[in-house]
Design a protein around this motif. Structure first.
Motif, PDB file in Angstrom:
ATOM      1  N   UNK A 240       0.815  -1.213   0.000  1.00  0.00           N
ATOM      2  CA  UNK A 240       0.000   0.000   0.000  1.00  0.00           C
ATOM      3  C   UNK A 240       0.844   1.255   0.000  1.00  0.00           C
ATOM      4  N   UNK A 241       0.810   1.984  -1.108  1.00  0.00           N
ATOM      5  CA  UNK A 241       1.534   3.258  -1.209  1.00  0.00           C
ATOM      6  C   UNK A 241       0.598   4.398  -0.804  1.00  0.00           C
ATOM      7  N   UNK A 242       1.004   5.166   0.183  1.00  0.00           N
ATOM      8  CA  UNK A 242       0.275   6.352   0.635  1.00  0.00           C
ATOM      9  C   UNK A 242       1.019   7.579   0.129  1.00  0.00           C
ATOM     10  N   UNK A 243       0.259   8.558  -0.417  1.00  0.00           N
ATOM     11  CA  UNK A 243       0.888   9.734  -1.001  1.00  0.00           C
ATOM     12  C   UNK A 243       0.176  11.007  -0.548  1.00  0.00           C
ATOM     13  N   UNK A 244       0.963  12.028  -0.247  1.00  0.00           N
ATOM     14  CA  UNK A 244       0.443  13.351   0.111  1.00  0.00           C
ATOM     15  C   UNK A 244       0.566  14.238  -1.120  1.00  0.00           C
ATOM     16  N   UNK A 245      -0.574  14.696  -1.642  1.00  0.00           N
ATOM     17  CA  UNK A 245      -0.603  15.397  -2.923  1.00  0.00           C
ATOM     18  C   UNK A 245      -1.090  16.832  -2.723  1.00  0.00           C
ATOM     19  N   UNK A 300      -9.022  -0.454  -6.168  1.00  0.00           N
ATOM     20  CA  UNK A 300      -9.569   0.883  -5.978  1.00  0.00           C
ATOM     21  C   UNK A 300      -8.520   1.876  -5.500  1.00  0.00           C
ATOM     22  N   UNK A 301      -8.899   3.141  -5.568  1.00  0.00           N
ATOM     23  CA  UNK A 301      -8.081   4.243  -5.082  1.00  0.00           C
ATOM     24  C   UNK A 301      -8.798   4.846  -3.881  1.00  0.00           C
ATOM     25  N   UNK A 302      -8.080   5.042  -2.780  1.00  0.00           N
ATOM     26  CA  UNK A 302      -8.665   5.619  -1.565  1.00  0.00           C
ATOM     27  C   UNK A 302      -8.117   7.020  -1.351  1.00  0.00           C
ATOM     28  N   UNK A 303      -9.013   7.957  -1.065  1.00  0.00           N
ATOM     29  CA  UNK A 303      -8.631   9.358  -0.890  1.00  0.00           C
ATOM     30  C   UNK A 303      -9.209   9.878   0.425  1.00  0.00           C
ATOM     31  N   UNK A 304      -8.464  10.744   1.092  1.00  0.00           N
ATOM     32  CA  UNK A 304      -8.944  11.399   2.305  1.00  0.00           C
ATOM     33  C   UNK A 304      -8.121  12.631   2.603  1.00  0.00           C
ATOM     34  N   UNK A 305      -8.430  13.266   3.724  1.00  0.00           N
ATOM     35  CA  UNK A 305      -7.652  14.427   4.152  1.00  0.00           C
ATOM     36  C   UNK A 305      -7.723  15.602   3.191  1.00  0.00           C
ATOM     37  N   UNK A 306      -8.865  15.794   2.539  1.00  0.00           N
ATOM     38  CA  UNK A 306      -8.998  16.878   1.559  1.00  0.00           C
ATOM     39  C   UNK A 306      -9.074  18.210   2.304  1.00  0.00           C
ATOM     40  N   UNK A 307      -8.150  19.110   1.979  1.00  0.00           N
ATOM     41  CA  UNK A 307      -8.110  20.416   2.639  1.00  0.00           C
ATOM     42  C   UNK A 307      -7.725  21.502   1.641  1.00  0.00           C
ATOM     43  N   UNK A 313      -5.375  22.805  -3.259  1.00  0.00           N
ATOM     44  CA  UNK A 313      -5.968  21.715  -2.493  1.00  0.00           C
ATOM     45  C   UNK A 313      -4.887  20.694  -2.173  1.00  0.00           C
ATOM     46  N   UNK A 314      -4.968  20.103  -0.979  1.00  0.00           N
ATOM     47  CA  UNK A 314      -4.121  18.963  -0.650  1.00  0.00           C
ATOM     48  C   UNK A 314      -5.008  17.795  -0.244  1.00  0.00           C
ATOM     49  N   UNK A 315      -4.516  16.588  -0.502  1.00  0.00           N
ATOM     50  CA  UNK A 315      -5.247  15.384  -0.115  1.00  0.00           C
ATOM     51  C   UNK A 315      -4.258  14.231   0.002  1.00  0.00           C
ATOM     52  N   UNK A 316      -4.706  13.155   0.636  1.00  0.00           N
ATOM     53  CA  UNK A 316      -3.926  11.929   0.745  1.00  0.00           C
ATOM     54  C   UNK A 316      -4.569  10.867  -0.134  1.00  0.00           C
ATOM     55  N   UNK A 317      -3.750  10.064  -0.798  1.00  0.00           N
ATOM     56  CA  UNK A 317      -4.270   9.034  -1.692  1.00  0.00           C
ATOM     57  C   UNK A 317      -3.483   7.748  -1.472  1.00  0.00           C
ATOM     58  N   UNK A 318      -4.181   6.613  -1.596  1.00  0.00           N
ATOM     59  CA  UNK A 318      -3.605   5.307  -1.302  1.00  0.00           C
ATOM     60  C   UNK A 318      -4.072   4.295  -2.338  1.00  0.00           C
ATOM     61  N   UNK A 319      -3.176   3.398  -2.741  1.00  0.00           N
ATOM     62  CA  UNK A 319      -3.559   2.242  -3.559  1.00  0.00           C
ATOM     63  C   UNK A 319      -2.650   1.066  -3.215  1.00  0.00           C
ATOM     64  N   UNK A 320      -3.136  -0.127  -3.497  1.00  0.00           N
ATOM     65  CA  UNK A 320      -2.341  -1.337  -3.280  1.00  0.00           C
ATOM     66  C   UNK A 320      -1.320  -1.426  -4.398  1.00  0.00           C
TER      67      UNK A 320
END
Length: 343
Positions: A240-245, A300-307, A313-320
């Motif tokens: 699982x790669x987590x990314x801050x975008x 799937x792609x998981x997104x959260x932390x939308x600010x 805009x910044x958000x966090x995104x995760x995929x396997x």
């Protein structure tokens, strides 16, 4: 059923291919290849099985073949490649010249002007580059690539936001150790640690994302003109790669508009494709690799932390990374090739 094979079937990504292709509704797994040292052995003997499900019995007793075109039966229509890029750069050409269509996870030639780099939900029209590829190279087969695991985590989310006019992207990745392969990072290096450099990864993210978001015209892709800057880091998670975008736009969307754009992201009607493509979490502590990497069965792609920020805009995104980011991406591209009549 479409007869398929796997080039480089004994490695970590090759094992994910087997997991995804077993009981596939359209593909029948006919051929497994590996190095010369493994050729002639049963798959059970040749592969040290490490995937989180039992080795399929119908695969375990298959004989591993040489990774050469003359070892592949004529009725095989599609080959999936998980070969190391230094091997793939030569071997994949041999198979395509012999008339095979190869859907490859290997990194070689992703940026070649006549090689489609495809995420089916983002740029399926880029498959039309196959016509230019065949004309340029005199090939009867075709070579298609999926992007690397960190790029494919971020780009579907960016594609959903393209309606706001993406101008600049900054991304910092927190990448799982499985992305480096089973022996890629020693335990003494990664336990109780983080490594703030992954060789070549930043350049891949910066270039591949712009190609994927680019426009196809006159037999080539015009790269997206957004500026993309990446910082890639290895951390001690398994998958699982987590990314801050961080994204800057021509327009000024608020968080509600961004969340709605994610939720409305286009899906595609293929067997391995997730629905929804993007799952949005309101909890600011999500997504997390251990909890959310299997969203959409790992596709799937998981997104959260939308600010909102001062510039966008910044958000966090995760995929396997070994499912959506590797084997699953190639399988999905194979399904698109079949759907669009390229096989």
């Amino acid at each position: 059923m479409i007869q398929v094979g796997i080039l480089g079937a004994t490695g970590a990504v090759g094992q994910r291919f087997i997991q995804l292709l077993t009981d596939h509704p359209e593909f029948e797994l006919r051929v497994l290849t590996a190095s010369e040292a493994s050729a002639g052995e049963s798959y059970r003997a040749a592969a040290k099985w490490r995937v989180d499900s039992p080795i399929p019995e119908r695969v375990a007793d298959q004989t591993v073949r040489r990774t050469e075109p003359d070892a592949i039966p004529d009725d095989v229509d599609l080959l999936f490649s998980s070969l190391p890029s230094d091997v793939a750069s030569e071997v994949e050409h041999d198979f395509v010249e012999a008339g095979y269509v190869v859907s490859s996870n290997s990194s070689n030639e992703r940026r070649a002007t006549d090689v489609p780099l495809v995420i089916p939900e983002v740029n399926p029209e880029h498959l039309d580059l196959i016509e230019a590829q065949r004309a340029n190279r005199g090939w009867d087969g075709a070579l298609i690539k999926n992007p690397n695991c960190s790029t494919i985590t971020m780009v579907p989310a960016l594609a959903a936001l393209e309606q706001f006019g993406i101008e600049r992207v900054h991304v910092a990745t927190l990448q799982a150790v499985s992305g480096a392969g089973y022996s890629g990072v020693s335990s003494m290096d990664i336990i109780d640690n983080a490594i703030p450099h992954i060789g070549g990864e930043e350049e891949k993210m910066e270039a591949e994302s712009r190609k994927l978001l680019g426009e196809l015209g006159d037999g080539e892709v015009q790269y997206h003109d957004a500026a993309v800057t990446a910082s890639c880091n290895r951390i001690p998670t398994i998958d699982g790669h987590l990314e801050n975008v961080f994204v800057e736009f021509a327009e000024d969307p608020d968080t509600e508009a961004v969340a709605a754009a994610f939720e409305d992201a286009e899906t595609i009607d293929l067997p391995t494709a997730p629905d929804p493509l993007i799952t949005v979490f309101e909890d600011p502590e999500r997504p997390q690799p251990r909890l959310d990497r299997m969203v959409g069965d790992g596709m799937g792609i998981a997104v959260g932390g939308i600010q909102e920020t001062e510039t966008g805009i910044k958000f966090n995104v995760l995929a396997h990374n070994t499912i959506r980011g590797a084997a699953g991406a190639s399988v999905l591209n194979g399904e698109l090739l079949a759907e669009d009549g390229w096989l």
